[in-house]
Design a protein around this motif. Structure first.
Motif, short mmCIF file in Angstrom:
data_model
loop_
_atom_site.label_atom_id
_atom_site.label_comp_id
_atom_site.label_asym_id
_atom_site.label_seq_id
_atom_site.Cartn_x
_atom_site.Cartn_y
_atom_site.Cartn_z
N ASP A 1 94.15 39.48 7.34
CA ASP A 1 94.59 38.25 6.69
C ASP A 1 94.46 38.44 5.19
O ASP A 1 93.42 38.89 4.71
N ARG B 1 95.05 31.37 3.66
CA ARG B 1 95.70 32.56 4.20
C ARG B 1 97.17 32.50 3.80
O ARG B 1 97.86 31.53 4.09
N ARG C 1 99.62 37.56 7.04
CA ARG C 1 98.86 38.26 8.08
C ARG C 1 99.70 39.42 8.58
O ARG C 1 100.91 39.30 8.73
#
Length: 134
Positions: free
Chosen positions: A81, A89, A92
């Protein structure tokens, strides 16, 4: 197979600093091998890895490893992440690396396997960064 959409063409980006959060799921020597290779590859990819507590870091890379024995080899799975300075975040990516051996989990994983993961991590992070460059 790595699950990251590669950029059509990498373009030069300003050097970005990121920290590597403590990695979960792998023994210390494997993490050390991964980290050393990632730090070494970073300059060629237009980013740098800095100390965990560096307030100038733009991103933190948080991730984990797991292994699964399968038919005479061990598969190392990884998930990363990318977290911005605000703790959000923003990206990913994940992948896997196959280690030949006898289904011994981390006992089958070599330094070469960890370096291959670091190389792909550097490539994928740089590809993602290139999509964010202006």
């Amino acid at each position: 197979k790595t699950k990251c959409v590669p950029a059509v063409a990498l373009r030069r980006v300003d050097k970005v600093l990121f920290t590597l959060a403590p990695v979960i799921g792998a023994p210390g020597p494997a993490v050390d091998q991964f980290s050393a290779r990632l730090v070494a590859r970073a300059p060629a990819k237009q980013f740098a890895v800095t100390a965990t507590n560096d307030p100038t870091a733009t991103y933190t890379l948080k991730g984990f490893f797991s292994t699964s024995p399968e038919a005479g080899e061990t598969i190392v799975y990884y998930v990363w992440d990318v977290v911005d300075a605000g703790g959000n975040r923003v990206h990913r990516f994940s992948g896997e690396e196959r280690a030949k051996g006898s289904n011994e989990g981390w006992g089958d994983v070599t330094e070469g396997n960890m370096q291959a993961i670091a190389d792909r991590t550097a490539d994928e992070f740089a590809a993602w960064l290139s999509t964010r460059a202006g």
